[in-house]
Design a protein around this motif. Structure first.
Motif, PDB file in Angstrom:
ATOM      1  N   PHE A 107      18.284  10.729 -23.758  1.00  0.00           N
ATOM      2  CA  PHE A 107      17.599  11.353 -22.628  1.00  0.00           C
ATOM      3  C   PHE A 107      18.401  12.528 -22.082  1.00  0.00           C
ATOM      4  CE2 PHE A 107      14.680   7.911 -22.865  1.00  0.00           C
ATOM      5  CZ  PHE A 107      13.521   8.410 -22.303  1.00  0.00           C
ATOM      6  N   LEU A 108      19.711  12.422 -22.095  1.00  0.00           N
ATOM      7  CA  LEU A 108      20.525  13.566 -21.705  1.00  0.00           C
ATOM      8  C   LEU A 108      20.297  14.725 -22.670  1.00  0.00           C
ATOM      9  CD1 LEU A 108      23.703  11.558 -20.789  1.00  0.00           C
ATOM     10  CD2 LEU A 108      22.560  13.138 -19.230  1.00  0.00           C
ATOM     11  N   ARG A 109      20.237  14.424 -23.956  1.00  0.00           N
ATOM     12  CA  ARG A 109      20.021  15.462 -24.963  1.00  0.00           C
ATOM     13  C   ARG A 109      18.649  16.112 -24.807  1.00  0.00           C
ATOM     14  NH1 ARG A 109      17.329  16.028 -29.549  1.00  0.00           N
ATOM     15  NH2 ARG A 109      16.578  13.883 -29.500  1.00  0.00           N
ATOM     16  N   GLN A 110      17.611  15.303 -24.564  1.00  0.00           N
ATOM     17  CA  GLN A 110      16.262  15.843 -24.423  1.00  0.00           C
ATOM     18  C   GLN A 110      16.208  16.883 -23.308  1.00  0.00           C
ATOM     19  OE1 GLN A 110      13.031  15.199 -25.718  1.00  0.00           O
ATOM     20  NE2 GLN A 110      13.447  13.586 -27.202  1.00  0.00           N
ATOM     21  N   SER A 111      16.744  16.565 -22.133  1.00  0.00           N
ATOM     22  CA  SER A 111      16.667  17.490 -21.001  1.00  0.00           C
ATOM     23  C   SER A 111      17.541  18.713 -21.217  1.00  0.00           C
ATOM     24  CB  SER A 111      17.080  16.772 -19.709  1.00  0.00           C
ATOM     25  OG  SER A 111      16.065  15.897 -19.274  1.00  0.00           O
ATOM     26  N   ARG A 112      18.742  18.497 -21.753  1.00  0.00           N
ATOM     27  CA  ARG A 112      19.637  19.636 -21.981  1.00  0.00           C
ATOM     28  C   ARG A 112      19.037  20.596 -23.003  1.00  0.00           C
ATOM     29  NH1 ARG A 112      23.602  16.934 -23.472  1.00  0.00           N
ATOM     30  NH2 ARG A 112      24.699  16.748 -21.478  1.00  0.00           N
ATOM     31  N   THR A 113      18.496  20.052 -24.082  1.00  0.00           N
ATOM     32  CA  THR A 113      17.918  20.897 -25.125  1.00  0.00           C
ATOM     33  C   THR A 113      16.701  21.654 -24.613  1.00  0.00           C
ATOM     34  OG1 THR A 113      18.696  19.376 -26.844  1.00  0.00           O
ATOM     35  CG2 THR A 113      16.925  20.903 -27.452  1.00  0.00           C
ATOM     36  N   MET A 114      15.855  20.972 -23.844  1.00  0.00           N
ATOM     37  CA  MET A 114      14.668  21.643 -23.312  1.00  0.00           C
ATOM     38  C   MET A 114      15.064  22.820 -22.423  1.00  0.00           C
ATOM     39  SD  MET A 114      11.373  21.655 -23.329  1.00  0.00           S
ATOM     40  CE  MET A 114       9.869  21.928 -22.391  1.00  0.00           C
ATOM     41  N   ALA A 115      16.040  22.620 -21.561  1.00  0.00           N
ATOM     42  CA  ALA A 115      16.482  23.704 -20.682  1.00  0.00           C
ATOM     43  C   ALA A 115      17.058  24.862 -21.491  1.00  0.00           C
ATOM     44  CB  ALA A 115      17.509  23.181 -19.686  1.00  0.00           C
ATOM     45  N   GLU A 116      17.798  24.547 -22.546  1.00  0.00           N
ATOM     46  CA  GLU A 116      18.396  25.598 -23.359  1.00  0.00           C
ATOM     47  C   GLU A 116      17.337  26.381 -24.134  1.00  0.00           C
ATOM     48  OE1 GLU A 116      21.134  23.452 -25.775  1.00  0.00           O
ATOM     49  OE2 GLU A 116      22.680  23.315 -24.210  1.00  0.00           O
ATOM     50  N   VAL A 117      16.410  25.658 -24.777  1.00  0.00           N
ATOM     51  CA  VAL A 117      15.421  26.325 -25.617  1.00  0.00           C
ATOM     52  C   VAL A 117      14.459  27.157 -24.779  1.00  0.00           C
ATOM     53  CG1 VAL A 117      13.455  25.913 -27.157  1.00  0.00           C
ATOM     54  CG2 VAL A 117      15.590  24.649 -27.488  1.00  0.00           C
ATOM     55  N   TRP A 118      13.929  26.583 -23.728  1.00  0.00           N
ATOM     56  CA  TRP A 118      12.990  27.335 -22.902  1.00  0.00           C
ATOM     57  C   TRP A 118      13.701  28.446 -22.137  1.00  0.00           C
ATOM     58  CZ3 TRP A 118       8.156  24.967 -20.264  1.00  0.00           C
ATOM     59  CH2 TRP A 118       7.289  24.470 -21.264  1.00  0.00           C
ATOM     60  N   GLY A 119      14.937  28.203 -21.733  1.00  0.00           N
ATOM     61  CA  GLY A 119      15.694  29.253 -21.063  1.00  0.00           C
ATOM     62  C   GLY A 119      15.909  30.446 -21.975  1.00  0.00           C
TER      63      GLY A 119
END
Length: 265
Positions: free
Chosen positions: A212-224
């Motif tokens: 779950f930490l990875r999911q949120s971190r990755t989403m913020a990075e990719v969309w950012g």
């Protein structure tokens, strides 16, 4: 995907097993929701013919902005009545709160649930004269991101969201979801069009599983990287259930952030 084994993925996504105190937390949700509904009876809006196609609307007053909270439960459990307690802290800031319901898997497909949230959001947008700020937890975080990608909202806070559905195929969670690889690709907002300039906060409990930490971190990075205004934050030692605790406090940083997004829209 992460290359993890099936047992590791099961452990990474089975939040009830990872949080042994979740029954007590959920019992508190239910009790506080009942108290909130007694103090602030919602208006029930209907957006479709089904019994779960309703929205609990807690109104702060005419013309006030709306925050729509989309509940979790892995698209297969719970309903809006569990989460009425989220309304009073935002009402105190002069913000109306809408909590939409939706049908559950396996009775319907995940694609159907996404469609239902599109219809519910359209109704709220028409009622308010502009799109609501979306706040979603877990499965609701996924749904909020889907709506944000499509321009049905401009600002969203996803709490412990799941944005890449591929790992779920290899877990017991997929027994009810019945996702196959093509549907996973269609329904994972991590790979959807990035809404340039839209705001997405990816919040997760610091004590949640590494997945779950990875999911949120990755989403913020990719969309950012794609042009959205994203922010990633892990909250202390909170787990997948206690991460919602700050929403009960009108003076919490999380409530203040949501209020700011709603009032400055």
């Amino acid at each position: 995907m992460t290359g993890k084994s099936r047992p590791d993925l099961e452990a990474g996504y089975n939040n009830r097993a990872a949080c042994p105190d979740h029954p007590a937390v959920m019992a508190r949700w239910k009790a506080e929701a009942q108290a909130a509904r007694a103090a602030h009876p919602p208006t029930v809006l209907r957006y479709g013919p089904g019994p779960r196609e309703t929205i609990d609307l807690f109104e702060a007053g005419p013309g006030t902005p709306i925050v729509a909270f989309i509940h979790g439960g892995y698209w297969q459990a719970l309903d809006p009545s569990w989460f009425s307690w989220i309304a009073p802290p935002l009402l105190a800031h002069g913000i109306s709160v809408a909590i939409p319901g939706y049908d559950l898997c396996p009775e319907v497909s995940l694609a159907t649930i996404v469609d239902q949230m599109r219809t519910a959001t359209a109704l709220l947008t028409e009622r308010a004269g502009g799109p609501p700020v979306l706040v979603g937890h877990s499965a609701g975080g996924h749904l909020a991101a889907c709506l944000l990608s499509e321009g049905r909202a401009e600002r969203a806070v996803s709490i412990s969201g799941v944005f890449d559905l591929r790992p779920l195929v290899h877990t017991s969670i997929n027994t009810a979801l019945r996702l196959d690889p093509p549907e996973v690709a269609r329904l994972s907002p991590l790979g959807w069009t990035v809404p340039e300039g839209a705001v997405l906060d990816c919040i997760v409990g610091g004590g949640e599983t590494s997945e779950f930490l990875r999911q949120s971190r990755t989403m913020a990075e990719v969309w950012g990287a794609g042009g959205a205004q994203t922010r990633f934050e892990a909250l202390g030692t909170l787990d997948h259930f206690t991460v919602l605790g700050p929403l009960a406090d009108p003076d919490s940083t999380l409530v203040a952030r949501i209020a700011d997004l709603a009032l400055s829209a």
